[in-house]
Design a protein around this motif. Structure first.
Motif, PDB file in Angstrom:
ATOM      1  N   SER A  80      35.343  46.745  28.347  1.00 25.51           N
ATOM      2  CA  SER A  80      34.588  45.819  29.196  1.00 25.51           C
ATOM      3  C   SER A  80      35.315  45.420  30.474  1.00 25.51           C
ATOM      4  O   SER A  80      34.733  44.772  31.339  1.00 25.51           O
ATOM      5  N   ILE A  81      36.613  45.811  30.615  1.00 24.29           N
ATOM      6  CA  ILE A  81      37.358  45.403  31.819  1.00 24.29           C
ATOM      7  C   ILE A  81      38.080  46.578  32.461  1.00 24.29           C
ATOM      8  O   ILE A  81      39.079  46.406  33.147  1.00 24.29           O
ATOM      9  N   SER A  82      37.598  47.801  32.277  1.00 23.79           N
ATOM     10  CA  SER A  82      38.326  48.981  32.750  1.00 23.79           C
ATOM     11  C   SER A  82      38.026  49.358  34.194  1.00 23.79           C
ATOM     12  O   SER A  82      38.667  50.231  34.755  1.00 23.79           O
ATOM     13  N   THR A  83      37.043  48.703  34.807  1.00 26.34           N
ATOM     14  CA  THR A  83      36.641  49.053  36.171  1.00 26.34           C
ATOM     15  C   THR A  83      37.511  48.331  37.198  1.00 26.34           C
ATOM     16  O   THR A  83      37.804  47.149  37.040  1.00 26.34           O
ATOM     17  N   ARG A  84      37.921  49.035  38.233  1.00 24.82           N
ATOM     18  CA  ARG A  84      38.725  48.438  39.298  1.00 24.82           C
ATOM     19  C   ARG A  84      37.832  47.687  40.289  1.00 24.82           C
ATOM     20  O   ARG A  84      36.722  48.130  40.608  1.00 24.82           O
ATOM     21  N   LYS A  85      38.317  46.567  40.778  1.00 20.44           N
ATOM     22  CA  LYS A  85      37.679  45.835  41.873  1.00 20.44           C
ATOM     23  C   LYS A  85      38.718  45.717  42.972  1.00 20.44           C
ATOM     24  O   LYS A  85      39.747  45.057  42.796  1.00 20.44           O
ATOM     25  N   LEU A  86      38.475  46.349  44.106  1.00 24.72           N
ATOM     26  CA  LEU A  86      39.483  46.413  45.156  1.00 24.72           C
ATOM     27  C   LEU A  86      39.101  45.556  46.356  1.00 24.72           C
ATOM     28  O   LEU A  86      37.924  45.375  46.657  1.00 24.72           O
ATOM     29  N   SER A  87      40.145  45.059  47.031  1.00 25.89           N
ATOM     30  CA  SER A  87      39.934  44.368  48.292  1.00 25.89           C
ATOM     31  C   SER A  87      39.425  45.375  49.320  1.00 25.89           C
ATOM     32  O   SER A  87      39.487  46.597  49.115  1.00 25.89           O
ATOM     33  N   LYS A  88      38.929  44.869  50.455  1.00 26.16           N
ATOM     34  CA  LYS A  88      38.442  45.781  51.492  1.00 26.16           C
ATOM     35  C   LYS A  88      39.568  46.670  52.012  1.00 26.16           C
ATOM     36  O   LYS A  88      39.362  47.854  52.303  1.00 26.16           O
ATOM     37  N   ALA A  89      40.765  46.103  52.141  1.00 22.85           N
ATOM     38  CA  ALA A  89      41.892  46.908  52.624  1.00 22.85           C
ATOM     39  C   ALA A  89      42.187  48.050  51.660  1.00 22.85           C
ATOM     40  O   ALA A  89      42.337  49.213  52.065  1.00 22.85           O
ATOM     41  N   LEU A  90      42.273  47.761  50.362  1.00 18.72           N
ATOM     42  CA  LEU A  90      42.567  48.802  49.381  1.00 18.72           C
ATOM     43  C   LEU A  90      41.420  49.791  49.248  1.00 18.72           C
ATOM     44  O   LEU A  90      41.638  50.968  48.978  1.00 18.72           O
TER      45      LEU A  90
ATOM     46  N   PHE B  93      37.137  44.504  37.324  1.00 20.53           N
ATOM     47  CA  PHE B  93      35.774  43.992  37.362  1.00 20.53           C
ATOM     48  C   PHE B  93      35.235  43.993  35.937  1.00 20.53           C
ATOM     49  O   PHE B  93      35.200  45.037  35.279  1.00 20.53           O
ATOM     50  N   VAL B  94      34.870  42.817  35.442  1.00 24.70           N
ATOM     51  CA  VAL B  94      34.314  42.712  34.098  1.00 24.70           C
ATOM     52  C   VAL B  94      32.874  43.219  34.154  1.00 24.70           C
ATOM     53  O   VAL B  94      32.014  42.583  34.755  1.00 24.70           O
ATOM     54  N   HIS B  95      32.623  44.394  33.554  1.00 27.02           N
ATOM     55  CA  HIS B  95      31.319  45.023  33.742  1.00 27.02           C
ATOM     56  C   HIS B  95      30.358  44.816  32.571  1.00 27.02           C
ATOM     57  O   HIS B  95      29.256  45.345  32.577  1.00 27.02           O
ATOM     58  N   GLU B  96      30.776  44.033  31.577  1.00 30.60           N
ATOM     59  CA  GLU B  96      29.848  43.610  30.529  1.00 30.60           C
ATOM     60  C   GLU B  96      30.351  42.296  29.951  1.00 30.60           C
ATOM     61  O   GLU B  96      31.556  42.031  29.964  1.00 30.60           O
TER      62      GLU B  96
END
Length: 409
Positions: free
Chosen positions: A7-17, A286-289
């Motif tokens: 449920s937490i394996s997705t990356r959430k990146l800043s705009k720079a990254l 990113f918590v996707h569920e």
């Protein structure tokens, strides 16, 4: 990171990254799925896995030997002058990164977009230094996504210019190596392996080779510099490590084969990872569920940042966490699983692919440095512990006085 992976394996990146990683076109930042599994298998098979590490053993040994020779020369030339540790270590580590990634130590390369040859130092700045500084550029729109339509020209100019420069240099490096391959000069390296697989786009190839270049050249430097700072600052702990090396190796030069028999060296390595976490904050997930963490209901859509520095400095988990005390990890044999005690390399299926190489390089180098010299900080540097950049890069470079212990190792 392990039990809640699904449920937490997705990356959430800043705009720079997002810009610098070409929207996650890398092993470390890609979302868990077919692409991630494919490219992680590639890097482990060709460069970072246990079997692949054996192919670069001679190169790692050469790197450490050259650093020792440079230290001896600097001491001989001016015994009283402090040595800038980073200058010596950085150059040789980048040499290793180039050989593993591209197949040779590149001294210069012609970049079409620049219309000229650029030096090795310029290659390093464009692919490592500038990128690490740009990765922490803040775009206020990350915090106010409902205003994302508002332009932020200064931020965009800095980030896109830095990214374009990096990509131009990487394309030039890859072009140079493709010409080598056409001449029939195949090498054992990451680029040659990826080209032979023939499954990647040109953009993916650029990103994956750059990832190998920067990740080998940065965090290992950070960890080793902090370890030598602490050993130089704590002579009694340095002496304990030296005596362990003497007991295990005698007059022999320390090698990677000795590492499992040096528990205090292992403790020095792990305590440095704890006290000076090379990556203090894991890139956001990113918590996707909908999920439950530590008794809290966490809804899908939540952004989550794991604060490793906070975990490793918690008084609830560690006795006197502000103190650098390798003894807290002493008392047992070195085990690969020990690398996850401080979560410095993450955990679960997203654990750092380069953890084994980092351990090999840092531990072997630390042991050789202590075996060959007594280390002492430059006067007045005892409390210089500030950091800068995305990783825990030492703001004030390590200056040391070295005294050779005996015959050259």
């Amino acid at each position: 990171m392990v039990a809640k992976f699904s449920s937490i394996s997705t990356r959430k990146l800043s705009k720079a990254l997002t810009v610098l990683t070409r929207d996650k076109s890398m092993v470390a930042t890609s979302d868990y799925g077919d692409f991630h599994k494919m490219v992680k298998r590639y890097v482990m098979s060709s460069m970072l896995g246990t079997s692949a590490q054996k192919q670069f053993r001679e190169t790692r040994d050469m790197m450490v030997n050259k650093m020792l020779r440079t230290f001896h020369k600097l001491v001989t030339d001016d015994p009283d002058a402090p040595i800038v540790f980073r200058d010596v270590f950085k150059d040789e580590l980048f040499r290793l990164s180039l050989i593993q990634s591209l197949g040779e130590d590149v001294s210069s390369v012609y970049v079409d977009e620049f219309g000229r040859d650029i030096s090795k130092e310029e290659i390093y700045n464009a692919t490592v230094t500038d990128m690490m500084m740009c990765a922490i550029e803040v775009d206020w729109r990350d915090f106010f996504p409902y205003l994302s339509w508002v332009p932020n020209r200064s931020f965009e100019t800095r980030v896109f210019t830095t990214e374009a420069r990096r990509s131009a240099v990487m394309r030039a490096l890859i072009k140079q190596q493709k010409e080598r391959i056409l001449r029939g000069e195949a090498r054992i390296c990451y680029l040659d392996f990826l080209l032979a697989e023939n499954t990647l786009t040109d953009e993916q190839l650029v990103m994956l080779v750059w990832e190998a270049l920067i990740e080998a050249a940065d965090t290992t430097l950070v960890t080793t510099e902090w370890a030598m700072y602490e050993l130089a600052k704590n002579p009694e702990k340095q002496e304990r490590l030296y005596q362990e090396i003497r007991e295990v190796c005698g007059d022999e030069t320390v090698t990677e084969e000795h590492l499992p028999r040096l528990p205090y060296l292992n403790a020095v390595f792990h305590e440095t990872l704890r006290r000076h976490s090379p990556v203090p904050l894991i890139p956001p997930r990113f918590v996707h569920e909908d999920t439950k963490l530590a008794g809290y209901d966490v809804p899908a859509g939540t952004e989550m940042v794991i604060n490793l520095y906070g975990c490793n400095m918690s008084k609830e988990e560690w006795d006197s966490p502000e103190e650098w005390a390798p003894e807290r990890f002493a008392g047992g044999r070195f085990e690969v699983a020990d690398m996850y005690k401080t979560m410095a390399f993450g955990a679960g299926r997203r654990a750092c692919a380069g953890s084994l190489q980092a351990m090999h390089i840092a531990c072997a180098a630390i042991a050789r440095f202590v075996q060959g010299f007594q280390w002492r900080l430059r006067e007045g540097d005892e409390d210089k512990v500030d950091t800068v950049q995305l990783t825990a890069y030492k703001l004030h470079p390590l200056y040391v006085h070295l005294h050779p212990r005996g015959p050259r190792m």
